[in-house]
Enzyme design. Structure first.
Site, PDB file in Angstrom:
ATOM      1  N   HIS A  66       0.830  -1.274  -0.143  1.00 25.38           N
ATOM      2  CA  HIS A  66      -0.112   0.172   0.298  1.00 25.38           C
ATOM      3  C   HIS A  66       0.413   1.462  -0.022  1.00 25.38           C
ATOM      4  O   HIS A  66       0.038   2.677  -0.267  1.00 25.38           O
ATOM      5  CB  HIS A  66      -0.709  -0.177   1.622  1.00 25.38           C
ATOM      6  N   ASP A  67       2.140   0.992   0.403  1.00 25.78           N
ATOM      7  CA  ASP A  67       2.756   2.452   0.262  1.00 25.78           C
ATOM      8  C   ASP A  67       3.147   2.765  -1.212  1.00 25.78           C
ATOM      9  O   ASP A  67       2.732   3.794  -2.093  1.00 25.78           O
ATOM     10  CB  ASP A  67       4.575   2.255   1.086  1.00 25.78           C
ATOM     11  N   ASP A  74       7.319   5.802  -0.521  1.00 24.93           N
ATOM     12  CA  ASP A  74       7.959   7.036   0.513  1.00 24.93           C
ATOM     13  C   ASP A  74       7.425   6.534   1.472  1.00 24.93           C
ATOM     14  O   ASP A  74       7.772   8.316   2.609  1.00 24.93           O
ATOM     15  CB  ASP A  74       7.857   7.986  -0.160  1.00 24.93           C
ATOM     16  N   ASN A  94      -7.517   1.589   3.311  1.00 27.40           N
ATOM     17  CA  ASN A  94      -6.792   2.001   4.512  1.00 27.40           C
ATOM     18  C   ASN A  94      -7.590   1.598   5.774  1.00 27.40           C
ATOM     19  O   ASN A  94      -6.944   0.883   6.886  1.00 27.40           O
ATOM     20  CB  ASN A  94      -5.622   2.221   4.483  1.00 27.40           C
ATOM     21  N   HIS A 192      -1.857 -13.316  -0.991  1.00 26.06           N
ATOM     22  CA  HIS A 192      -2.619 -13.543   0.024  1.00 26.06           C
ATOM     23  C   HIS A 192      -2.893 -15.268   0.876  1.00 26.06           C
ATOM     24  O   HIS A 192      -4.068 -15.931   0.749  1.00 26.06           O
ATOM     25  CB  HIS A 192      -4.410 -13.553  -0.699  1.00 26.06           C
ATOM     26  N   THR A 193      -2.020 -15.599   0.568  1.00 29.45           N
ATOM     27  CA  THR A 193      -1.647 -17.332   1.607  1.00 29.45           C
ATOM     28  C   THR A 193      -0.835 -16.913   2.892  1.00 29.45           C
ATOM     29  O   THR A 193      -1.365 -17.957   3.545  1.00 29.45           O
ATOM     30  CB  THR A 193      -0.319 -17.402   0.865  1.00 29.45           C
TER      31      THR A 193
HETATM   32  C1  HEM Z   1      -4.487  -7.359  -6.688  1.00 31.72           C
HETATM   33  C2  HEM Z   1      -4.656  -6.496  -6.256  1.00 31.72           C
HETATM   34  C3  HEM Z   1      -5.462  -7.152  -4.139  1.00 31.72           C
HETATM   35  C4  HEM Z   1      -6.213  -6.531  -3.544  1.00 31.72           C
HETATM   36  C5  HEM Z   1      -7.692  -6.277  -4.463  1.00 31.72           C
HETATM   37  C6  HEM Z   1      -5.775  -6.715  -2.554  1.00 31.72           C
HETATM   38  C7  HEM Z   1      -7.212  -6.920  -1.791  1.00 31.72           C
HETATM   39  C8  HEM Z   1      -7.224  -6.864  -0.384  1.00 31.72           C
HETATM   40  C9  HEM Z   1      -8.071  -6.708   0.969  1.00 31.72           C
HETATM   41  C10 HEM Z   1      -9.481  -6.421   0.227  1.00 31.72           C
HETATM   42  C11 HEM Z   1      -7.723  -7.468   1.495  1.00 31.72           C
HETATM   43  C12 HEM Z   1      -8.383  -7.556   3.212  1.00 31.72           C
HETATM   44  C13 HEM Z   1      -8.723  -6.446   3.970  1.00 31.72           C
HETATM   45  C14 HEM Z   1      -9.357  -6.180   4.866  1.00 31.72           C
HETATM   46  O1  HEM Z   1      -9.922  -7.764   5.166  1.00 31.72           O
HETATM   47  O2  HEM Z   1      -9.348  -5.393   5.924  1.00 31.72           O
HETATM   48  C15 HEM Z   1      -6.721  -7.865   1.651  1.00 31.72           C
HETATM   49  C16 HEM Z   1      -5.233  -8.625   2.808  1.00 31.72           C
HETATM   50  C17 HEM Z   1      -4.262  -8.566   2.276  1.00 31.72           C
HETATM   51  N1  HEM Z   1      -2.828  -8.778   1.614  1.00 31.72           N
HETATM   52 FE1  HEM Z   1      -4.319  -7.645  -0.432  1.00 31.72          FE
HETATM   53  N2  HEM Z   1      -4.592  -7.057  -2.254  1.00 31.72           N
HETATM   54  C18 HEM Z   1      -4.360  -7.365  -3.221  1.00 31.72           C
HETATM   55  C19 HEM Z   1      -2.703  -7.564  -3.609  1.00 31.72           C
HETATM   56  C20 HEM Z   1      -2.016  -7.541  -2.472  1.00 31.72           C
HETATM   57  C21 HEM Z   1      -0.485  -7.633  -2.610  1.00 31.72           C
HETATM   58  C22 HEM Z   1       0.107  -7.256  -3.935  1.00 31.72           C
HETATM   59  C23 HEM Z   1       0.503  -7.845  -1.498  1.00 31.72           C
HETATM   60  C24 HEM Z   1       1.237  -7.681  -1.211  1.00 31.72           C
HETATM   61  C25 HEM Z   1       2.622  -8.141  -1.832  1.00 31.72           C
HETATM   62  C26 HEM Z   1      -1.088  -8.362  -0.996  1.00 31.72           C
HETATM   63  C27 HEM Z   1      -1.361  -8.753   0.759  1.00 31.72           C
HETATM   64  C28 HEM Z   1      -2.040  -8.808   1.542  1.00 31.72           C
HETATM   65  C29 HEM Z   1      -2.100  -9.052   2.406  1.00 31.72           C
HETATM   66  C30 HEM Z   1      -0.646  -9.644   3.734  1.00 31.72           C
HETATM   67  C31 HEM Z   1      -3.631  -9.171   3.593  1.00 31.72           C
HETATM   68  C32 HEM Z   1      -3.441 -10.197   5.293  1.00 31.72           C
HETATM   69  C33 HEM Z   1      -3.322  -8.779   5.709  1.00 31.72           C
HETATM   70  C34 HEM Z   1      -4.000  -8.802   7.355  1.00 31.72           C
HETATM   71  O3  HEM Z   1      -4.140  -9.627   8.030  1.00 31.72           O
HETATM   72  O4  HEM Z   1      -4.070  -7.689   8.052  1.00 31.72           O
HETATM   73  N3  HEM Z   1      -2.235  -7.835  -1.208  1.00 31.72           N
HETATM   74  N4  HEM Z   1      -5.980  -7.412   0.498  1.00 31.72           N
END
Ligand code: HEM
Length: 329
Positions: A66-67, A74, A94, A192-193
Site C-alpha cells: 500500500h506504500d 516513500d 486502509n 494472500h497465502t
Molecule cells: C491484486 C490486488 C489486491 C487486492 C484487490 C487486495 C485486496 C485485499 C483485501 C480486500 C484484503 C483484506 C483487507 C481487510 O479485510 O481489511 C487484503 C489483505 C491482504 N493483502 Fe491484499 N490485495 C491485493 C494485492 C496484494 C498485494 C500485492 C500484497 C502484497 C504483496 C497483498 C497482501 C495482503 C496481505 C498479506 C493481506 C492480509 C493482511 C492482514 O491480515 O492484515 N495484497 N488484500
C-alpha cells in the site's frame, strides 16, 4: 579514446540525473557501513510483535504494497494527519483495515537508537516485508535499499488502490500503471497465502453478485456454504476470516490450488483464473504446480514493487518519526 570514454560516462550520469529516483540507485548493501545491523534489528522487533499477534507478518507485507502503489515507496502511508498532510490511513482501502503501524514505529525506534537518522521509514517497510515473508516460510530476496522518505501523502491515489471488487482488466491496468506486468500481478496476489480478511469483502459474492442477486458463479459451492456460516447476511461485516484457510499463517503456494478449486476468497483473487479468456490463468496454474516457480517469481516481483518511484540520493529525507515529516507540525 579517453575523451570518448569520458563522454560516455558523462552521458550516463546525465541520463541517470534526468530520471530522479531511478530504481537502479537502490542497493542491497546500502546500510552495510552506516547501519550494518538494520536487518537483525527489524527482525528482532518483528519476532517480538509476532508473539502476541500471529497476523502481524501478513499485515506488514501489505503495508509495503500500500506504500509502494501510492506515489512510490516513500513511506507516505505512515504519515498521520497534520496541518500539511491528509493521511492515507483514512483512505477506504486502509481505514480500519491496514495495520501494523505500531510495530513499524517500534522497529524505527530501535533503528534510531542503533544508528540515528540513517534508515528511512520506506526502507523499514521494505525490510519488514522481506523479514515477514521469510519468517512465515516464504522465499528470501535481496531487498534493495536506499529509499528516502517523502514529505507528502496522497489520499486520492490511496483511494484508487486495487480493489477486491475490481475485474481482471482493471487490476491489470492498475498494476501496469506502476510498471508491473501480469506475472507480477499473479505472483504478488500470492501474498494472500497469509493474513486475514473481513466478511464485508465477500458478502456480495455470497448473496448479491452483480445484477443477478445470486451468488458469484465462480465460487465453489462447498466453500460458499462455509463462508455463509462465517459471514451471514446482515451479520458483522468486520468479522475476520483466513485468506488461505489451508495454512492461514504459512507462506506457500496453496493459494493457487485454492483458486483452481474456485476457492479464492476475493473476487480479485478468483478473477486471475476465472475471468473469461484470462491471460493470467496459465500463470496461476504454473504457480499451483510449482512452489519453487512461485517463490522465484514472488521474490522478483517484490523487488519490482519495491522499485516503484523511490526517492533516492538527496531527494526527500530520512524521517526521525515515521508518522511525521521532520520539520512538520
Ligand atoms: C491484486 C490486488 C489486491 C487486492 C484487490 C487486495 C485486496 C485485499 C483485501 C480486500 C484484503 C483484506 C483487507 C481487510 O479485510 O481489511 C487484503 C489483505 C491482504 N493483502 Fe491484499 N490485495 C491485493 C494485492 C496484494 C498485494 C500485492 C500484497 C502484497 C504483496 C497483498 C497482501 C495482503 C496481505 C498479506 C493481506 C492480509 C493482511 C492482514 O491480515 O492484515 N495484497 N488484500
Amino acid at each position: 579514446m579517453a575523451i570518448a570514454r569520458l563522454m560516455v560516462v558523462v552521458a550516463i550520469v546525465l541520463v541517470l540525473g534526468a530520471q530522479p529516483g531511478a530504481a537502479q540507485l537502490l542497493r542491497e548493501d546500502h546500510y552495510d557501513a552506516t547501519c550494518p545491523d538494520a536487518h537483525r534489528i527489524v527482525r528482532r522487533v518483528l519476532k517480538q510483535a509476532h508473539r502476541d499477534d500471529a497476523r502481524i507478518y501478513a499485515s506488514l507485507t501489505r503495508l509495503h504494497f500500500h506504500d509502494c502503489f501510492v506515489q512510490g515507496c516513500d513511506a507516505s502511508i505512515l504519515l498521520d494527519n497534520s496541518s500539511s498532510v491528509v493521511s492515507e490511513k483514512f483512505a477506504t482501502p486502509n481505514n480500519n483495515s491496514a495495520r501494523g503501524y505500531e510495530v513499524v514505529d517500534a522497529a524505527k525506534a530501535a533503528l534510531e537508537k542503533a544508528c540515528p537518522g540513517v534508515v528511512s521509514c520506506a526502507d523499514v517497510l521494505a525490510i519488514a516485508a522481506r523479514v515477514s515473508v521469510q519468517l512465515s516460510g516464504g522465499p528470501r530476496w535481496r531487498v534493495q535499499l536506499g529509499r528516502r522518505d517523502g514529505a507528502t501523502a496522497n489520499i486520492n491515489a490511496a483511494n484508487n488502490l486495487p480493489s477486491p471488487f475490481d475485474n481482471l482488466t482493471t487490476l491489470q491496468q492498475k498494476f501496469a500503471a506502476v510498471g508491473l506486468d501480469d506475472t507480477d500481478l499473479v505472483a504478488l496476489s500470492g501474498a494472500h497465502t497469509f493474513g486475514r480478511v473481513q466478511c464485508q469483502f465477500v458478502t456480495n459474492r455470497l448473496y448479491n453478485f452483480s445484477a443477478t442477486n445470486r451468488p458469484d458463479p465462480t465460487l465453489d459451492r462447498g466453500y460458499r456454504a462455509f463462508l455463509v456460516q462465517r459471514c451471514p447476511a446482515g451479520g458483522d461485516g468486520t468479522a475476520l476470516n483466513d485468506l488461505d484457510p489451508t495454512t492461514p499463517d504459512g507462506f506457500d503456494n496453496n493459494y493457487y490450488a485454492s483458486i483452481q478449486k474456485r476457492r479464492g476468497f476475493l473476487q480479485s483473487d478468483q478473477e486471475l483464473l476465472s475471468a473469461p479468456g484470462a491471460p493470467t490463468a496459465p500463470i496461476v496454474n504454473r504457480f499451483a504446480r510449482s512452489q519453487k516457480a512461485f517463490f522465484r517469481s514472488f521474490a522478483r516481483s517484490m523487488i519490482n514493487m519495491g522499485n516503484i518511484q523511490p526517492l533516492t540520493g538527496t531527494q526527500g529525507e530520512v524521517r526521525k518519526d515515521c508518522r511525521k515529516v521532520n520539520n512538520g507540525s
